[in-house]
Scaffold this motif. Structure first.
Motif, PDB file in Angstrom:
ATOM      1  N   LEU A   1       0.869  -1.174   0.000  1.00  0.00           N
ATOM      2  CA  LEU A   1       0.000   0.000   0.000  1.00  0.00           C
ATOM      3  C   LEU A   1       0.908   1.228   0.000  1.00  0.00           C
ATOM      4  CD1 LEU A   1      -2.920  -0.893   2.374  1.00  0.00           C
ATOM      5  CD2 LEU A   1      -3.103  -0.181  -0.008  1.00  0.00           C
ATOM      6  N   GLU A   2       0.538   2.198  -0.795  1.00  0.00           N
ATOM      7  CA  GLU A   2       1.500   3.221  -1.126  1.00  0.00           C
ATOM      8  C   GLU A   2       1.523   4.402  -0.161  1.00  0.00           C
ATOM      9  OE1 GLU A   2       0.914   3.935  -5.222  1.00  0.00           O
ATOM     10  OE2 GLU A   2       2.411   5.532  -5.295  1.00  0.00           O
ATOM     11  N   TYR A   3       0.383   4.798   0.341  1.00  0.00           N
ATOM     12  CA  TYR A   3       0.400   5.989   1.189  1.00  0.00           C
ATOM     13  C   TYR A   3      -0.655   5.925   2.281  1.00  0.00           C
ATOM     14  CZ  TYR A   3      -3.784   7.804  -1.096  1.00  0.00           C
ATOM     15  OH  TYR A   3      -5.067   7.962  -1.548  1.00  0.00           O
ATOM     16  N   ASP A   4      -0.381   6.700   3.318  1.00  0.00           N
ATOM     17  CA  ASP A   4      -1.312   6.852   4.428  1.00  0.00           C
ATOM     18  C   ASP A   4      -1.758   8.307   4.508  1.00  0.00           C
ATOM     19  OD1 ASP A   4      -2.352   5.985   7.291  1.00  0.00           O
ATOM     20  OD2 ASP A   4      -1.344   7.919   7.510  1.00  0.00           O
ATOM     21  N   SER A   5      -3.036   8.493   4.799  1.00  0.00           N
ATOM     22  CA  SER A   5      -3.554   9.848   5.002  1.00  0.00           C
ATOM     23  C   SER A   5      -4.324   9.894   6.314  1.00  0.00           C
ATOM     24  CB  SER A   5      -4.452  10.254   3.834  1.00  0.00           C
ATOM     25  OG  SER A   5      -5.095  11.479   4.128  1.00  0.00           O
ATOM     26  N   SER A   6      -3.616   9.557   7.395  1.00  0.00           N
ATOM     27  CA  SER A   6      -4.253   9.529   8.727  1.00  0.00           C
ATOM     28  C   SER A   6      -3.591  10.477   9.698  1.00  0.00           C
ATOM     29  CB  SER A   6      -4.128   8.131   9.357  1.00  0.00           C
ATOM     30  OG  SER A   6      -4.514   7.123   8.497  1.00  0.00           O
ATOM     31  N   TRP A   7      -2.500  11.072   9.298  1.00  0.00           N
ATOM     32  CA  TRP A   7      -1.629  11.744  10.274  1.00  0.00           C
ATOM     33  C   TRP A   7      -1.747  13.258  10.142  1.00  0.00           C
ATOM     34  CZ3 TRP A   7       4.282  10.198  10.693  1.00  0.00           C
ATOM     35  CH2 TRP A   7       4.847  10.847  11.789  1.00  0.00           C
ATOM     36  N   PRO A   8      -2.429  13.882  11.079  1.00  0.00           N
ATOM     37  CA  PRO A   8      -2.582  15.342  11.006  1.00  0.00           C
ATOM     38  C   PRO A   8      -1.316  16.063  11.453  1.00  0.00           C
ATOM     39  CG  PRO A   8      -4.173  14.335  12.523  1.00  0.00           C
ATOM     40  CD  PRO A   8      -3.109  13.332  12.248  1.00  0.00           C
ATOM     41  N   THR A   9      -1.137  17.232  10.940  1.00  0.00           N
ATOM     42  CA  THR A   9      -0.145  18.135  11.522  1.00  0.00           C
ATOM     43  C   THR A   9      -0.833  19.450  11.823  1.00  0.00           C
ATOM     44  OG1 THR A   9       1.882  19.416  11.199  1.00  0.00           O
ATOM     45  CG2 THR A   9       0.654  18.851   9.210  1.00  0.00           C
ATOM     46  N   SER A  10      -0.579  19.969  13.006  1.00  0.00           N
ATOM     47  CA  SER A  10      -1.098  21.303  13.291  1.00  0.00           C
ATOM     48  C   SER A  10       0.060  22.290  13.405  1.00  0.00           C
ATOM     49  CB  SER A  10      -1.955  21.302  14.559  1.00  0.00           C
ATOM     50  OG  SER A  10      -1.300  20.633  15.589  1.00  0.00           O
ATOM     51  N   ALA A  11       1.284  21.777  13.330  1.00  0.00           N
ATOM     52  CA  ALA A  11       2.449  22.657  13.498  1.00  0.00           C
ATOM     53  C   ALA A  11       3.048  23.073  12.166  1.00  0.00           C
ATOM     54  CB  ALA A  11       3.508  21.939  14.335  1.00  0.00           C
TER      55      ALA A  11
ATOM     56  N   PHE B   1      -6.880  22.429   9.097  1.00  0.00           N
ATOM     57  CA  PHE B   1      -7.502  23.742   8.988  1.00  0.00           C
ATOM     58  C   PHE B   1      -7.190  24.510  10.272  1.00  0.00           C
ATOM     59  CE2 PHE B   1     -11.206  23.906   5.790  1.00  0.00           C
ATOM     60  CZ  PHE B   1     -10.568  23.074   4.892  1.00  0.00           C
ATOM     61  N   ARG B   2      -7.381  25.799  10.219  1.00  0.00           N
ATOM     62  CA  ARG B   2      -7.428  26.550  11.468  1.00  0.00           C
ATOM     63  C   ARG B   2      -8.818  27.147  11.595  1.00  0.00           C
ATOM     64  NH1 ARG B   2      -3.238  26.817  14.403  1.00  0.00           N
ATOM     65  NH2 ARG B   2      -1.144  26.534  13.561  1.00  0.00           N
ATOM     66  N   ASP B   3      -9.395  26.981  12.781  1.00  0.00           N
ATOM     67  CA  ASP B   3     -10.756  27.482  12.929  1.00  0.00           C
ATOM     68  C   ASP B   3     -10.745  29.004  13.118  1.00  0.00           C
ATOM     69  OD1 ASP B   3     -10.256  28.097  15.592  1.00  0.00           O
ATOM     70  OD2 ASP B   3     -11.398  26.405  16.385  1.00  0.00           O
ATOM     71  N   GLU B   4     -11.897  29.567  13.400  1.00  0.00           N
ATOM     72  CA  GLU B   4     -12.011  31.020  13.455  1.00  0.00           C
ATOM     73  C   GLU B   4     -11.137  31.646  14.542  1.00  0.00           C
ATOM     74  OE1 GLU B   4     -13.330  31.648  10.547  1.00  0.00           O
ATOM     75  OE2 GLU B   4     -15.211  32.631  11.075  1.00  0.00           O
TER      76      GLU B   4
ATOM     77  N   MET C   1      -9.932  17.722  10.252  1.00  0.00           N
ATOM     78  CA  MET C   1     -10.975  17.586   9.252  1.00  0.00           C
ATOM     79  C   MET C   1     -11.769  18.899   9.239  1.00  0.00           C
ATOM     80  SD  MET C   1     -10.896  14.053   8.518  1.00  0.00           S
ATOM     81  CE  MET C   1     -12.518  13.643   7.913  1.00  0.00           C
ATOM     82  N   ALA C   2     -12.237  19.263   8.060  1.00  0.00           N
ATOM     83  CA  ALA C   2     -12.959  20.536   7.958  1.00  0.00           C
ATOM     84  C   ALA C   2     -14.204  20.541   8.845  1.00  0.00           C
ATOM     85  CB  ALA C   2     -13.341  20.793   6.506  1.00  0.00           C
TER      86      ALA C   2
END
Ligand SMILES: [Zn+2]
Ligand SMILES: [Zn+2]
Length: 942
Positions: A744-754, A794-797, A804-805
């Motif tokens: 399996l080629e890629y993962d899209s589970s890892w958030p970054t907020s920094a 995302f960054r909220d208000e 996630m949005a």
């Protein structure tokens, strides 16, 4: 969490704390935003917050323990009861596969939650014993926030209180070594009841009048002008405390070196001076120098921000971040012992009632030197403790009123100017001698000194800013003459401020004092680091820093005093011991060895060394969870037949979970050119399952799902390239290891907020990742092959990150299409106008259905971005194709549209019984029907 201002007026935010009985040690803080009454919107908030999918039979056994409303906390307490009733009336949630469990591990701090609980439950310092919610709030915090390393530190201030609570509430909380374990003893329902009951009473308990019998030195002293130890003035050492406030840097160190260094009192001991240091523009190498000269380093806040009302209205949490965190910061960057930092002076001498003193008591700070007195100057007020009511006049309200044992007040006994008007700081006096007249200034200083020296010998303070004495050389010369006088008097001593407190605790006559020897301190070294200016998140300014430690990643500021990459950790790591011990830790990335197309260091550099304007801006739209007749209409409606500016059909990636998925529809999506990716077979709760998943678990949930989807949806196996784990819950190295082993080629589970601005580009795990780990455990080993497609938050208000949005906390009002559109655009532009890291728009279909305004904004957003000719809405896998082989925008634009092998599907309606729960599932597939409902361990339903 911030104090909620006007922007919150039209909207309620419901924050709920759930106890999840499926998981012994977990409480979730969940939230939802609603347009009106949280109760009537409970159904929708429930979607946001509750009802896990995948457990229809067992039902869920979650209990709303506490709800906190940003608009009206008291009203909310009442609502809590009603919501709780509602929950207990609905033992089993109606199952809806479109409902997604939302576990929001929020960016709340201890103090955030504590203050939330305090407000709602009428908790105050006096009643803590009666507030079991303290346990709960701490518990949820531990879950949400604390790093293993800092756990003990952070909680130490509360440990004393916790012991008391644990005795009174059967809430057993124990601390052991580096880890904390907390256990609740089946009291949770009861706790809710008592919480609501507590909400009725809210009052502040004032400290009682001082009891001279009970209040004894060394740890208690009533406020008063009497000399400690009952000494006569002539037996009492006249202490002089010279203090300087604000940042210490190359501009003012010269003055300090010139006039303060190598100065001795008559007893042969080095003269003391106290520096109340604020963080901004402070050079920590110079702090280290001052400390090693024997001077006292004390705290004057991290931000020293204006306006003054910020300090007047500061909450416990604000002051914790300004003062307690500054202690850690100062010790860290100046390399001085934490326990040498004892004193606090608040900016503008503005106290916030009890709050700063409570913070000091909780974080081991000994004395405050913020509180002026203008009435008790002759005789002067001596230092005292806050065990009992203070009789000090309150010049700059609010002053503390509660009993706060353990903290000393070192009153700032005011000077009198030439007209007799009181002034707390020398440079704040109004009617003063001519600033060019040294002689008059010397007399002015001596007059004020003599009020003490010839009076009750209350400590004399010379409180000034360096700017004043360097601006007026005559004043400086007068000041130096004054110090020379003091240093020659046999009964006057210029000392560090905390030495005064030491003497007051244990008062001895002058002759004994002189024999006590000089103060001692542990000298420390400084490995000087001159840092390339780290950017400050709060104002974008780059600050030049010198310090005695490693350089911070970002400019240290409130909430991040050490300037670290923001890291939050789930306590499950502590409980489950998930940190992988088997695989070797990945090494720092080697750019020479790690080359495209198969290796890329984690970095915000644009692949191929391209400039942003030469870089295609990719957008990846994704939808998670089951695909079925209830959500396909939305997809058809907003995604089909939509093309980008280049005329190519847009991409979208569907992270499909198996349950309630209709495979004929998956085939349809695939044949629209969209990408089908994996989101597990069971999507089971609790998330701990995923955090601690074994190699076999992941293989059965993910790799087997690849076979399952390829088979039933009749799509090519090799078209399935990506994974998103449920709840974005990584399992450390495990899922990547499984991916590597099974292609399996890629993962899209890892958030970054920094790493948002500039944004983190996809990378491989051959070497150590620089990515922050918002949901532990993240991989730590070197695992060649799989790619990480980081989820740029995302960054909220209010600037809080959301992976996630639809998981943002402070959102626009749901019916405000324009505000949502702008919200989306703002987040998009962070990438588009930045380093063009791929912009992920991650959302669940139900959110668009629940909020038509959001859907309209989403469509408007698509309309905008599909008209930009340097923006490409692509499948997630296509981003990787480009990253592996990056070509400039003009070249990329010439490429033909993507092609894919179309496949047919002759849908078969099937009705299957599931062996794991005996449910009947009705769905259609492109093959003949399986024998039983496909599930984990039997993905083809054989
Ligand atoms: Zn200041
Ligand atoms: Zn999901």
């Amino acid at each position: 969490m911030r104090t909620h201002g006007d922007s919150e007026k039209h909207r309620s935010v419901l924050m709920a704390v759930y106890y999840d009985s499926n998981v012994q040690n977990r409480i979730w803080i969940r939230k939802s935003s609603t347009n009106n009454n949280p109760i009537t919107n409970y159904a929708s908030s429930n979607k946001l917050c509750g009802a896990p999918c995948g457990t229809p039979k067992t039902g869920i056994d979650q209990k709303l323990l506490y709800a906190y409303n940003s608009q009206s906390t008291i009203r909310m307490c009442d609502m809590t009861k009603r919501i709780d009733n509602e929950i207990s009336n609905r033992k089993n949630y109606p199952h809806d596969s479109r409902t997604t469990t939302y576990e929001y591990q929020a960016e709340f701090t201890i103090a955030d939650v504590l203050s939330g609980f305090k407000r709602c439950a009428g908790w105050n310092q006096k009643k803590e014993q009666r507030s079991p919610l303290l346990c709960l709030s701490l518990f949820s915090l531990v879950n949400a926030h604390l790093t293993k390393k800092s756990l003990k530190d952070r909680l130490s201030g509360f440990s004393r209180k916790l012991q008391a609570i644990s005795r009174s509430q059967n809430c057993r909380i124990s601390f052991s070594g580096e880890t904390a374990t907390m256990k609740f003893v089946g009291l949770l329902a009861l706790l809710l009841v008592s919480a609501v009951a507590l909400a009725e009473e809210e009052e502040v308990e004032e400290a009682p009048e001082c009891d001279l019998e009970a209040c004894k030195l060394p740890n208690c002293r009533c406020s008063g002008v009497d000399i400690p130890g009952g000494l006569s003035p002539r037996d009492t050492p006249q202490f002089v405390t010279v203090t300087f406030d604000d940042g210490v840097n190359v501009n003012n160190i010269i003055t300090y070196r010139n006039i303060l260094y190598n100065r001795f009192n008559s007893n042969g001991c080095p003269a003391g001076v106290t520096f109340f240091v604020s963080h901004e523009y402070t050079n920590y190498v110079l702090i280290n120098e001052l400390y090693n000269r024997g001077f006292e380093i004390a705290l004057h806040s991290i931000s020293h921000q204006i306006p003054q009302t910020y300090w007047r209205d500061a909450t416990y949490d604000d002051l914790k971040k300004e003062i307690a965190d500054q202690k850690v910061q100062m010790s860290h960057f100046a390399n001085i012992p934490s326990n040498s930092i004892k004193g606090v002076r608040l900016p503008f001498l503005q106290m916030a009632g009890d709050n700063s003193f409570q913070v000091m008591a909780d974080y081991g700070l000994e004395y405050d030197c913020t509180w002026p007195t203008t009435t008790q100057t002759n005789p002067g007020l001596w230092p005292y403790t806050l065990d009992y009511k203070s009789n000090q006049d309150c010049v700059v309200p609010p002053c503390p009123t509660s009993s706060i044992p353990g903290v000393w007040v070192k009153p700032m006994v005011a000077w009198s100017d030439l007209q007799g008007v009181a002034c707390s700081m020398v440079d704040a006096c109004f009617f003063i001698p001519d600033r060019e007249n040294e002689e008059e200034w010397f007399k002015f200083i001596m007059t004020n000194f003599e009020r003490h020296y010839l009076g009750n010998r209350a400590p004399f303070g010379f409180y000034v800013h360096e700017a004043f004495i360097s601006a007026y050389p005559a004043v400086q010369r007068a000041f130096v003459r004054f110090m020379d006088v003091v240093n020659n008097l046999p009964d006057a001593f210029m000392v560090n401020a905390h030495e005064v407190i030491d003497w007051v605790k244990n008062p001895v006559p002058i002759d004994v004092y002189k024999k006590q020897g000089c103060r001692r301190f542990t000298p420390t070294n400084c490995n000087i680091a001159s840092c390339s200016p780290p950017p400050a998140a709060h104002n974008g300014v780059q600050y030049w820093m010198q310090l005695c430690n490693v350089c911070p990643r970002v400019y240290p500021w409130l909430g991040n005093p050490l300037g670290q990459m923001r890291v939050t950790i789930l306590v499950s790591v502590l409980f489950l011991g998930l940190v992988s011990a088997e695989l070797p830790l990945a090494k720092e990335c080697n750019e020479e060895l790690c080359k495209l197309p198969n290796c890329r260091c984690s970095s915000t550099d644009i692949p191929g060394g391209l400039l942003p304007r030469d870089t295609p801006q990719f957008i990846t739209l994704t939808f998670d969870d089951g695909v079925n007749i209830r959500n396909i209409e939305t997809y058809r409606d907003i995604l089909y037949n939509r093309t980008g500016a280049n005329g190519c059909p847009i991409g979208t990636t569907f992270y499909v979970s198996h349950e309630y998925t209709d495979y004929a529809l998956v085939n349809e999506l695939y044949n629209q050119g969209f990408e089908i990716a994996l989101h597990s077979i069971s999507h089971r709760t609790p998330t701990d399952f995923w955090a601690s998943a074994s190699y076999k678990d992941i293989k059965e949930e993910i790799i087997d799902q690849k076979d399952l989807i390829a088979h039933f949806a009749n799509i090519p196996r090799e078209s399935i390239r990506g994974v998103r784990l449920p709840f974005l819950q990584l399992a450390g190295n495990t899922s990547y290891q499984v991916m590597a082993d099974h292609g399996l080629e890629y993962d899209s589970s890892w958030p970054t907020s920094a790493l948002l601005n500039p944004g983190l580009w996809p990378y491989t795990l051959d070497y150590a990742s620089i990515q922050d780990c918002p949901i532990h455990p993240c991989p730590s080993a070197s695992i060649p092959k799989p790619w990480v497609q980081p989820m740029l938050s995302f960054r909220d208000e209010f600037g809080f990150p959301c992976a996630m949005a639809d998981s943002c906390f402070y959102t626009p009002q749901f019916d405000d299409v324009d505000a949502w559109y702008k919200f989306f655009m703002r987040n998009f532009e962070r990438q588009y106008l930045g380093n063009r890291a791929p912009f992920g728009f991650y959302i669940h279909e139900w959110y668009l259905v629940a909020y038509p305004g959001v859907k309209a904004a989403y469509i408007k957003f698509l309309d905008t971005v599909t008209s930009l000719n340097d923006v490409f809405l692509v499948n997630h896998g296509e981003v990787l194709d480009w990253v592996k082989n990056p070509v400039p925008l003009n070249e990329y634009m010439k490429k033909p549209c993507k092609t894919w092998t179309r496949t047919g599907c002759d849908p078969n309606p099937c009705l299957c019984v599931a062996e794991h729960n005996q449910n009947m599932y009705y769905f259609s597939m492109c093959t003949k029907c399986p024998r039983v409902y496909p599930w984990v361990g039997n993905p083809l339903g054989l």
